[in-house]
Scaffold this active site. Sequence first.
Site, PDB file in Angstrom:
ATOM      1  N   SER A 119      29.576 -31.070  40.318  1.00  0.00           N
ATOM      2  CA  SER A 119      31.020 -31.168  40.086  1.00  0.00           C
ATOM      3  C   SER A 119      31.439 -30.418  38.838  1.00  0.00           C
ATOM      4  O   SER A 119      32.602 -30.068  38.688  1.00  0.00           O
ATOM      5  CB  SER A 119      31.422 -32.635  39.907  1.00  0.00           C
ATOM      6  N   HIS A 140      30.476 -25.547  45.713  1.00  0.00           N
ATOM      7  CA  HIS A 140      31.065 -26.861  45.442  1.00  0.00           C
ATOM      8  C   HIS A 140      31.990 -27.301  46.568  1.00  0.00           C
ATOM      9  O   HIS A 140      33.078 -26.756  46.744  1.00  0.00           O
ATOM     10  CB  HIS A 140      31.819 -26.796  44.093  1.00  0.00           C
ATOM     11  N   GLU A 152      34.351 -24.138  46.419  1.00  0.00           N
ATOM     12  CA  GLU A 152      34.344 -23.258  45.248  1.00  0.00           C
ATOM     13  C   GLU A 152      32.979 -22.576  45.180  1.00  0.00           C
ATOM     14  O   GLU A 152      31.944 -23.248  45.211  1.00  0.00           O
ATOM     15  CB  GLU A 152      34.551 -24.064  43.956  1.00  0.00           C
ATOM     16  N   ASN A 190      38.134 -29.389  39.407  1.00  0.00           N
ATOM     17  CA  ASN A 190      37.852 -30.567  38.570  1.00  0.00           C
ATOM     18  C   ASN A 190      38.374 -30.423  37.144  1.00  0.00           C
ATOM     19  O   ASN A 190      38.602 -31.423  36.459  1.00  0.00           O
ATOM     20  CB  ASN A 190      36.352 -30.873  38.551  1.00  0.00           C
TER      21      ASN A 190
HETATM   22  N1  CAA Z   1      33.480 -35.893  59.870  1.00  0.00           N
HETATM   23  C1  CAA Z   1      34.407 -35.232  60.580  1.00  0.00           C
HETATM   24  N2  CAA Z   1      35.710 -35.597  60.603  1.00  0.00           N
HETATM   25  C2  CAA Z   1      36.058 -36.657  59.879  1.00  0.00           C
HETATM   26  C3  CAA Z   1      35.144 -37.376  59.093  1.00  0.00           C
HETATM   27  C4  CAA Z   1      33.798 -36.954  59.113  1.00  0.00           C
HETATM   28  N3  CAA Z   1      32.842 -37.547  58.395  1.00  0.00           N
HETATM   29  N4  CAA Z   1      35.796 -38.393  58.459  1.00  0.00           N
HETATM   30  C5  CAA Z   1      37.087 -38.293  58.837  1.00  0.00           C
HETATM   31  N5  CAA Z   1      37.246 -37.271  59.697  1.00  0.00           N
HETATM   32  C6  CAA Z   1      38.477 -36.830  60.322  1.00  0.00           C
HETATM   33  C7  CAA Z   1      39.080 -37.952  61.165  1.00  0.00           C
HETATM   34  O1  CAA Z   1      38.538 -37.943  62.465  1.00  0.00           O
HETATM   35  C8  CAA Z   1      40.540 -37.578  61.149  1.00  0.00           C
HETATM   36  O2  CAA Z   1      40.761 -36.543  62.096  1.00  0.00           O
HETATM   37  P1  CAA Z   1      41.856 -36.719  63.253  1.00  0.00           P
HETATM   38  O3  CAA Z   1      43.159 -36.683  62.533  1.00  0.00           O
HETATM   39  O4  CAA Z   1      41.607 -35.545  64.131  1.00  0.00           O
HETATM   40  O5  CAA Z   1      41.591 -38.033  63.892  1.00  0.00           O
HETATM   41  C9  CAA Z   1      40.744 -36.961  59.767  1.00  0.00           C
HETATM   42  O6  CAA Z   1      39.451 -36.571  59.318  1.00  0.00           O
HETATM   43  C10 CAA Z   1      41.346 -37.944  58.762  1.00  0.00           C
HETATM   44  O7  CAA Z   1      40.524 -39.111  58.688  1.00  0.00           O
HETATM   45  P2  CAA Z   1      41.086 -40.602  58.741  1.00  0.00           P
HETATM   46  O8  CAA Z   1      42.186 -40.711  59.752  1.00  0.00           O
HETATM   47  O9  CAA Z   1      39.925 -41.521  58.878  1.00  0.00           O
HETATM   48  O10 CAA Z   1      41.633 -40.878  57.276  1.00  0.00           O
HETATM   49  P3  CAA Z   1      42.927 -40.440  56.507  1.00  0.00           P
HETATM   50  O11 CAA Z   1      43.961 -39.777  57.336  1.00  0.00           O
HETATM   51  O12 CAA Z   1      43.313 -41.659  55.769  1.00  0.00           O
HETATM   52  O13 CAA Z   1      42.353 -39.342  55.482  1.00  0.00           O
HETATM   53  C11 CAA Z   1      41.114 -38.512  53.661  1.00  0.00           C
HETATM   54  C12 CAA Z   1      41.222 -39.586  54.730  1.00  0.00           C
HETATM   55  C13 CAA Z   1      40.887 -37.154  54.330  1.00  0.00           C
HETATM   56  C14 CAA Z   1      39.916 -38.863  52.795  1.00  0.00           C
HETATM   57  C15 CAA Z   1      42.455 -38.462  52.831  1.00  0.00           C
HETATM   58  O14 CAA Z   1      42.741 -39.751  52.341  1.00  0.00           O
HETATM   59  C16 CAA Z   1      42.381 -37.505  51.676  1.00  0.00           C
HETATM   60  O15 CAA Z   1      42.567 -36.301  51.826  1.00  0.00           O
HETATM   61  N6  CAA Z   1      42.111 -38.061  50.451  1.00  0.00           N
HETATM   62  C17 CAA Z   1      41.966 -37.266  49.241  1.00  0.00           C
HETATM   63  C18 CAA Z   1      40.564 -36.721  49.177  1.00  0.00           C
HETATM   64  C19 CAA Z   1      40.353 -35.839  47.979  1.00  0.00           C
HETATM   65  O16 CAA Z   1      41.199 -35.614  47.132  1.00  0.00           O
HETATM   66  N7  CAA Z   1      39.118 -35.296  47.886  1.00  0.00           N
HETATM   67  C20 CAA Z   1      38.706 -34.499  46.768  1.00  0.00           C
HETATM   68  C21 CAA Z   1      37.954 -35.387  45.819  1.00  0.00           C
HETATM   69  S1  CAA Z   1      37.423 -34.515  44.374  1.00  0.00           S
HETATM   70  C22 CAA Z   1      36.003 -33.776  44.831  1.00  0.00           C
HETATM   71  O17 CAA Z   1      35.488 -33.938  45.904  1.00  0.00           O
HETATM   72  C23 CAA Z   1      35.358 -32.884  43.818  1.00  0.00           C
HETATM   73  C24 CAA Z   1      34.368 -33.502  42.924  1.00  0.00           C
HETATM   74  O18 CAA Z   1      33.494 -32.747  42.443  1.00  0.00           O
HETATM   75  C25 CAA Z   1      34.424 -34.918  42.470  1.00  0.00           C
HETATM   76  P1  NAD Z   2      25.314 -39.880  45.557  1.00  0.00           P
HETATM   77  O1  NAD Z   2      24.883 -40.769  44.442  1.00  0.00           O
HETATM   78  O2  NAD Z   2      26.109 -40.433  46.684  1.00  0.00           O
HETATM   79  O3  NAD Z   2      24.031 -39.164  46.207  1.00  0.00           O
HETATM   80  C1  NAD Z   2      23.014 -38.535  45.483  1.00  0.00           C
HETATM   81  C2  NAD Z   2      21.746 -38.662  46.324  1.00  0.00           C
HETATM   82  O4  NAD Z   2      20.748 -37.781  45.814  1.00  0.00           O
HETATM   83  C3  NAD Z   2      21.140 -40.070  46.280  1.00  0.00           C
HETATM   84  O5  NAD Z   2      21.054 -40.582  47.593  1.00  0.00           O
HETATM   85  C4  NAD Z   2      19.742 -39.850  45.656  1.00  0.00           C
HETATM   86  O6  NAD Z   2      18.744 -40.672  46.211  1.00  0.00           O
HETATM   87  C5  NAD Z   2      19.482 -38.394  46.004  1.00  0.00           C
HETATM   88  N1  NAD Z   2      18.513 -37.755  45.124  1.00  0.00           N
HETATM   89  C6  NAD Z   2      18.402 -37.857  43.779  1.00  0.00           C
HETATM   90  N2  NAD Z   2      17.367 -37.096  43.333  1.00  0.00           N
HETATM   91  C7  NAD Z   2      16.830 -36.492  44.420  1.00  0.00           C
HETATM   92  C8  NAD Z   2      15.755 -35.592  44.626  1.00  0.00           C
HETATM   93  N3  NAD Z   2      15.040 -35.128  43.600  1.00  0.00           N
HETATM   94  N4  NAD Z   2      15.473 -35.193  45.883  1.00  0.00           N
HETATM   95  C9  NAD Z   2      16.207 -35.631  46.933  1.00  0.00           C
HETATM   96  N5  NAD Z   2      17.258 -36.488  46.794  1.00  0.00           N
HETATM   97  C10 NAD Z   2      17.564 -36.910  45.554  1.00  0.00           C
HETATM   98  O7  NAD Z   2      26.085 -38.671  44.850  1.00  0.00           O
HETATM   99  P2  NAD Z   2      27.182 -37.677  45.480  1.00  0.00           P
HETATM  100  O8  NAD Z   2      28.527 -38.242  45.251  1.00  0.00           O
HETATM  101  O9  NAD Z   2      26.743 -37.268  46.828  1.00  0.00           O
HETATM  102  O10 NAD Z   2      27.040 -36.453  44.466  1.00  0.00           O
HETATM  103  C11 NAD Z   2      25.994 -35.515  44.595  1.00  0.00           C
HETATM  104  C12 NAD Z   2      26.364 -34.259  43.829  1.00  0.00           C
HETATM  105  O11 NAD Z   2      27.590 -33.720  44.370  1.00  0.00           O
HETATM  106  C13 NAD Z   2      26.617 -34.482  42.347  1.00  0.00           C
HETATM  107  O12 NAD Z   2      26.217 -33.340  41.635  1.00  0.00           O
HETATM  108  C14 NAD Z   2      28.145 -34.639  42.297  1.00  0.00           C
HETATM  109  O13 NAD Z   2      28.677 -34.308  41.027  1.00  0.00           O
HETATM  110  C15 NAD Z   2      28.572 -33.635  43.340  1.00  0.00           C
HETATM  111  N6  NAD Z   2      29.895 -33.882  43.953  1.00  0.00           N
HETATM  112  C16 NAD Z   2      30.317 -35.153  44.201  1.00  0.00           C
HETATM  113  C17 NAD Z   2      31.556 -35.339  44.803  1.00  0.00           C
HETATM  114  C18 NAD Z   2      32.084 -36.723  45.101  1.00  0.00           C
HETATM  115  O14 NAD Z   2      33.271 -36.859  45.402  1.00  0.00           O
HETATM  116  N7  NAD Z   2      31.286 -37.759  45.050  1.00  0.00           N
HETATM  117  C19 NAD Z   2      32.330 -34.242  45.191  1.00  0.00           C
HETATM  118  C20 NAD Z   2      31.825 -32.947  44.960  1.00  0.00           C
HETATM  119  C21 NAD Z   2      30.610 -32.770  44.324  1.00  0.00           C
END
Ligand code: CAA
Ligand code: NAD
Length: 286
Positions: A119, A140, A152, A190
């Site tokens: 991330s 990413h 990304e 992020n």
């Molecule tokens: N595989 C395939 N399709 C899936 C799925 C999966 N695992 N899970 C859900 N879907 C599909 C569903 O089937 C649905 O499709 P249809 O409309 O065709 O039925 C669609 O995705 C939407 O799913 P839901 O109806 O279950 O749920 P929702 O409408 O409430 O949406 C959500 C859920 C997409 C998560 C929405 O709430 C959303 O966009 N939330 C924000 C998510 C976000 O901001 N993500 C970024 C986080 S930051 C990050 O990731 C970076 C980081 O490094 C931390």
């Molecule tokens: P998570 O805790 O759900 O999963 C991590 C998994 O990695 C665990 O199941 C752990 O057992 C496994 N693991 C740890 N060491 C390992 C190894 N040496 N070999 C094989 N498996 C190993 O975490 P997550 O949310 O899936 O995040 C994973 C990565 O993706 C992180 O770098 C996170 O920053 C990034 N990321 C997370 C998100 C999010 O929304 N959670 C979004 C984008 C990117």
Amino acid sequence: MAIKKVGVVGGGLMGSGIAQTAAQAGYDVLLAEVSQELLDRGMGRINGAWDMLTKKGRITEEQAGEYRGRIRGTLDMRDFADRDLVIEAIIENMDEKKKLFSALDGIVPAGAIIASNTSSLPIIEMASVTARQENIAGLHFFNPAPVMKLVEIVRTIATSDETTEALREFAQSLGKTPIIAKDTAGFVVNFLLIPYMLSAVRMYENGLATMDDIDTGMKLGCGYPMGPFELLDYVGLDTTLYAAEAIYHEYPDPAYAPPTLLRRMVQAGRYGMKTGKGFREYAEKR
Ligand code: CAA
Ligand code: NAD
């Protein structure tokens, strides 16, 4: 560079979603975890998604069968010896990631790409423990990986044009839109999203509004699909804290400093939906 065989390390929230997406796009996918229990959990999440999509009529039973046939799990990293691309999606911890990159460098073929789904951590530091810095980049994905359309591609100062192009083509073949980011903490998304979530925690911590009102405010006022506390629980409080620390380390500005409450929640093991408890409680662990 033709990518056909893909490896994913880490079958948690992100790794399982990335493996699912790659199998759906026709790749031969190998998913690695650290224990059989965690591997089963990751594969269970993927199969559950395909069951759900079949029930909803979004894919046929036949398609689901084809997807299942393209993915297998392993506990042995040596099985990655024939992979063209390996995507690392393990815990957000630099020491763990470096250990893994070093091991993978000795296993995957010459010329294969190793990409990190981190991330916020510096990709070049992971590349530094390998003898193939030009073949290393960030890739990413966003949570949930099968649904979110962005990827990304993070270019380091050493990533080659060939690696960047191969990853761009790979991302597009998954139906994603790639953007190119520099190897700076938080990349593009992020760097904007994490301070927003941290501000919401500070707002709540300082008693300026309730958690529900902050979530409702951002959903109805800005059209966001989730409020910041819903998103924090969804992303994982641990992942958010580690990402915030990485950004603050590079940009020591108070806006990026993790709030005490977030730290305490993680210290308490309240990681969000995945542990059943975060800012809110969930009946089932995800
Ligand atoms: N595989 C395939 N399709 C899936 C799925 C999966 N695992 N899970 C859900 N879907 C599909 C569903 O089937 C649905 O499709 P249809 O409309 O065709 O039925 C669609 O995705 C939407 O799913 P839901 O109806 O279950 O749920 P929702 O409408 O409430 O949406 C959500 C859920 C997409 C998560 C929405 O709430 C959303 O966009 N939330 C924000 C998510 C976000 O901001 N993500 C970024 C986080 S930051 C990050 O990731 C970076 C980081 O490094 C931390
Ligand atoms: P998570 O805790 O759900 O999963 C991590 C998994 O990695 C665990 O199941 C752990 O057992 C496994 N693991 C740890 N060491 C390992 C190894 N040496 N070999 C094989 N498996 C190993 O975490 P997550 O949310 O899936 O995040 C994973 C990565 O993706 C992180 O770098 C996170 O920053 C990034 N990321 C997370 C998100 C999010 O929304 N959670 C979004 C984008 C990117």
